[in-house]
Write a protein that holds these residues in place. Structure first.
Motif, PDB file in Angstrom:
ATOM      1  N   ARG A  84       0.836  -1.203   0.000  1.00 11.28           N
ATOM      2  CA  ARG A  84       0.000   0.000   0.000  1.00 11.28           C
ATOM      3  C   ARG A  84       0.872   1.256   0.000  1.00 11.28           C
ATOM      4  O   ARG A  84       0.524   2.263  -0.639  1.00 11.28           O
ATOM      5  CB  ARG A  84      -0.923   0.001   1.230  1.00 11.28           C
ATOM      6  CG  ARG A  84      -1.888   1.191   1.252  1.00 11.28           C
ATOM      7  CD  ARG A  84      -2.770   1.205   0.044  1.00 11.28           C
ATOM      8  NE  ARG A  84      -3.587   2.410  -0.068  1.00 11.28           N
ATOM      9  CZ  ARG A  84      -3.808   3.054  -1.194  1.00 11.28           C
ATOM     10  NH1 ARG A  84      -3.269   2.628  -2.337  1.00 11.28           N
ATOM     11  NH2 ARG A  84      -4.562   4.127  -1.212  1.00 11.28           N
ATOM     12  N   LEU A 104       0.540   4.034  -2.812  1.00  8.52           N
ATOM     13  CA  LEU A 104       0.263   5.430  -2.484  1.00  8.52           C
ATOM     14  C   LEU A 104       1.302   6.357  -3.090  1.00  8.52           C
ATOM     15  O   LEU A 104       0.976   7.431  -3.591  1.00  8.52           O
ATOM     16  CB  LEU A 104       0.241   5.614  -0.957  1.00  8.52           C
ATOM     17  CG  LEU A 104      -1.102   5.466  -0.255  1.00  8.52           C
ATOM     18  CD1 LEU A 104      -0.928   5.531   1.249  1.00  8.52           C
ATOM     19  CD2 LEU A 104      -2.065   6.560  -0.710  1.00  8.52           C
ATOM     20  N   HIS A 112      -1.843   9.714   4.865  1.00  8.81           N
ATOM     21  CA  HIS A 112      -2.882   9.060   4.064  1.00  8.81           C
ATOM     22  C   HIS A 112      -3.207   7.669   4.613  1.00  8.81           C
ATOM     23  O   HIS A 112      -4.367   7.244   4.579  1.00  8.81           O
ATOM     24  CB  HIS A 112      -2.435   8.965   2.613  1.00  8.81           C
ATOM     25  CG  HIS A 112      -2.592  10.251   1.848  1.00  8.81           C
ATOM     26  ND1 HIS A 112      -3.802  10.662   1.329  1.00  8.81           N
ATOM     27  CD2 HIS A 112      -1.701  11.217   1.539  1.00  8.81           C
ATOM     28  CE1 HIS A 112      -3.648  11.829   0.729  1.00  8.81           C
ATOM     29  NE2 HIS A 112      -2.387  12.194   0.838  1.00  8.81           N
ATOM     30  N   LEU A 113      -2.209   6.959   5.105  1.00 12.63           N
ATOM     31  CA  LEU A 113      -2.472   5.645   5.708  1.00 12.63           C
ATOM     32  C   LEU A 113      -3.389   5.792   6.922  1.00 12.63           C
ATOM     33  O   LEU A 113      -4.307   4.981   7.131  1.00 12.63           O
ATOM     34  CB  LEU A 113      -1.153   4.979   6.111  1.00 12.63           C
ATOM     35  CG  LEU A 113      -0.258   4.485   4.974  1.00 12.63           C
ATOM     36  CD1 LEU A 113       1.082   4.000   5.514  1.00 12.63           C
ATOM     37  CD2 LEU A 113      -0.941   3.359   4.198  1.00 12.63           C
ATOM     38  N   ARG A 153      -5.591   8.141   7.422  1.00 16.77           N
ATOM     39  CA  ARG A 153      -6.934   8.472   6.933  1.00 16.77           C
ATOM     40  C   ARG A 153      -7.667   7.238   6.434  1.00 16.77           C
ATOM     41  O   ARG A 153      -8.900   7.183   6.465  1.00 16.77           O
ATOM     42  CB  ARG A 153      -6.838   9.492   5.793  1.00 16.77           C
ATOM     43  CG  ARG A 153      -6.432  10.880   6.228  1.00 16.77           C
ATOM     44  CD  ARG A 153      -6.687  11.884   5.128  1.00 16.77           C
ATOM     45  NE  ARG A 153      -8.116  12.118   4.933  1.00 16.77           N
ATOM     46  CZ  ARG A 153      -8.630  12.802   3.924  1.00 16.77           C
ATOM     47  NH1 ARG A 153      -7.837  13.309   3.010  1.00 16.77           N
ATOM     48  NH2 ARG A 153      -9.926  12.975   3.798  1.00 16.77           N
ATOM     49  N   GLU A 154      -6.911   6.233   5.978  1.00 19.67           N
ATOM     50  CA  GLU A 154      -7.520   4.996   5.502  1.00 19.67           C
ATOM     51  C   GLU A 154      -7.770   4.002   6.627  1.00 19.67           C
ATOM     52  O   GLU A 154      -8.196   2.872   6.385  1.00 19.67           O
ATOM     53  CB  GLU A 154      -6.620   4.365   4.438  1.00 19.67           C
ATOM     54  CG  GLU A 154      -6.496   5.208   3.164  1.00 19.67           C
ATOM     55  CD  GLU A 154      -5.534   4.598   2.156  1.00 19.67           C
ATOM     56  OE1 GLU A 154      -4.979   3.514   2.453  1.00 19.67           O
ATOM     57  OE2 GLU A 154      -5.334   5.195   1.078  1.00 19.67           O
ATOM     58  N   GLU A 203      -7.040  18.164   1.933  1.00 21.18           N
ATOM     59  CA  GLU A 203      -6.633  16.771   1.751  1.00 21.18           C
ATOM     60  C   GLU A 203      -5.118  16.589   1.693  1.00 21.18           C
ATOM     61  O   GLU A 203      -4.643  15.509   1.374  1.00 21.18           O
ATOM     62  CB  GLU A 203      -7.247  16.215   0.451  1.00 21.18           C
ATOM     63  CG  GLU A 203      -8.761  16.227   0.442  1.00 21.18           C
ATOM     64  CD  GLU A 203      -9.340  15.694  -0.846  1.00 21.18           C
ATOM     65  OE1 GLU A 203      -8.551  15.197  -1.689  1.00 21.18           O
ATOM     66  OE2 GLU A 203     -10.578  15.755  -1.038  1.00 21.18           O
TER      67      GLU A 203
END
Length: 393
Positions: A68, A72, A91-92, A94-95, A282
């Motif tokens: 991942r 990304l 971002h990780l 947020r996921e 974001e």
């Protein structure tokens, strides 16, 4: 030969007892027995020191997490966004995934050959950062060039909050003029409030300082002066003063490069509005402790021009004349309608209000359009004293 092999050979080949071997070589009898057992099972080499590394590591990055991270990296690079370890970790999270340390992410990217060394990059210790203490304390502004699909040159005007890096405005023009600077500034101020100061270069759309003041202040300088906003300009040939917005232009162009080239100015402005949302909401910023600019902008009370302090009787308001040539203003608890004239319909104006006295000027040129004293007995404030009084609603 290692000490472990010597002990085994002394007992096995020279007939030394376990007790004597332990005493001679300063080890325990239990350890001698262990060495003899290893040699019997695996030969003499089996007695060499073994790695103390654990057979398993519960905190080891899984193959799924590694995959991942690499995905990304590719997605962010393709989109023209920052793709460093800090951004990937954000971002990780947020996921809903627990990210490894940024050093681990960097190591994964380096192993995959996705990091390009930059030996000539200026060290961080050499940088001296200056940052406003509050949102709206200082707005930086500048514009940069970008070509449409047919090669037509455009200029993208930006306003950036110095404290939070919040992108207040990002609009393309062909070209940027002092009129578009003033109109964009006033529209932005109407949405976010007035800044206490601005910081720009010495371009003629911002100041006539380097032109020797010929012709007096331009429209942008006039508006800042009228609103009590401090105007700051960088030194000539020293873009580092506006370092934040200069660096922002790199981020903007990297993102635009990853998008289909716009064919019209309207297409480009649609892309810029999309980018503004991504940039503000974001995209984490390292200088903001991995917060987004929107979060940083909302976290602290906003600054305001010195003339707009609480308790000051002066009010400053940016408004737009309606299609019928009128403005509205609340005075003494009642909404008043002020006649301006249809010739000024849709025009942005600056209203300076002191108790019942009102001065209205063209927001672009600074020309005074009307001065009046509010008549408390009237709802509609006509342009001419002989005009019919409008009944109260």
């Amino acid at each position: 030969m290692s000490k472990q092999k010597v002990i085994v050979l002394a007992v096995r080949d020279q007939g030394l007892s376990v007790t004597d071997a332990a005493r001679r070589y300063g080890v325990s009898r239990r350890w001698v027995h262990e060495l003899l057992r290893r040699a019997a099972e695996g030969g003499l080499d089996a007695v060499e020191p073994r790695s103390k590394r654990p057979l398993s590591n519960p905190r080891r990055t899984t193959e799924a997490a590694t995959s991942r991270i690499l995905d990304l990296r590719g997605e962010l690079v393709t989109a023209g966004l920052d793709a460093g370890p800090v951004t990937i970790a954000w971002h990780l999270e947020r996921e809903g995934l627990r990210p490894p340390s940024t050093s681990t992410i960097r190591r994964i990217l380096h192993t995959a050959g996705l990091i390009t060394p930059e030996p000539k990059k200026r060290p961080k210790t050499s940088l001296h950062r200056f940052e406003a203490d509050q949102p709206n304390e200082t707005w930086q502004s500048d514009f940069t060039h970008w070509a449409l699909a047919d090669g037509t040159d455009t200029e993208i005007l930006n306003f950036l909050d110095d404290h939070s890096r919040y992108l207040l405005a990002c609009t393309a023009f062909a070209p940027v003029t002092v009129t578009t600077v003033v109109a964009t500034f006033l529209t932005t101020a109407a949405e976010h409030g007035l800044p206490a100061s601005t910081l720009t270069d010495n371009g003629m759309v911002y100041t006539t300082r380097l032109a020797g003041g010929r012709g007096g202040r331009n429209a942008f300088e006039h508006q800042l002066h009228a609103l009590g906003i401090t105007q700051k300009n960088g030194s000539p040939s020293h873009p580092q003063t506006q370092g934040k917005i200069e660096r922002f232009h790199q981020t903007l162009k990297r993102w635009l490069t990853g998008q289909p080239r716009a064919h019209t100015l309207e297409d480009l402005n649609e892309q810029l509005e999309k980018f503004r949302h991504i940039y503000n909401h974001e995209r984490p910023h390292r200088a903001l402790d991995r917060r987004t600019p929107a979060a940083a902008y909302a976290a602290t009370p906003k600054a305001a021009p010195s003339g707009a302090k609480q308790g000051d009787h002066w009010r400053r308001r940016i408004d737009r004349v309606d299609q019928f040539g009128k403005l509205t203003l609340r005075h003494a608890g009642q909404l008043r309608h002020i006649g301006i004239g249809r010739t000024h319909a849709r025009k942005h104006v600056l209203m300076l209000i002191h108790d019942a006295d009102v001065t209205i000027s063209d927001a672009t040129t600074g020309e005074i359009i009307r001065e009046l004293t509010i008549d408390p007995e009237r709802d509609y404030q006509p342009r001419e004293s002989g005009q019919r009084k409008t009944p109260r609603s």
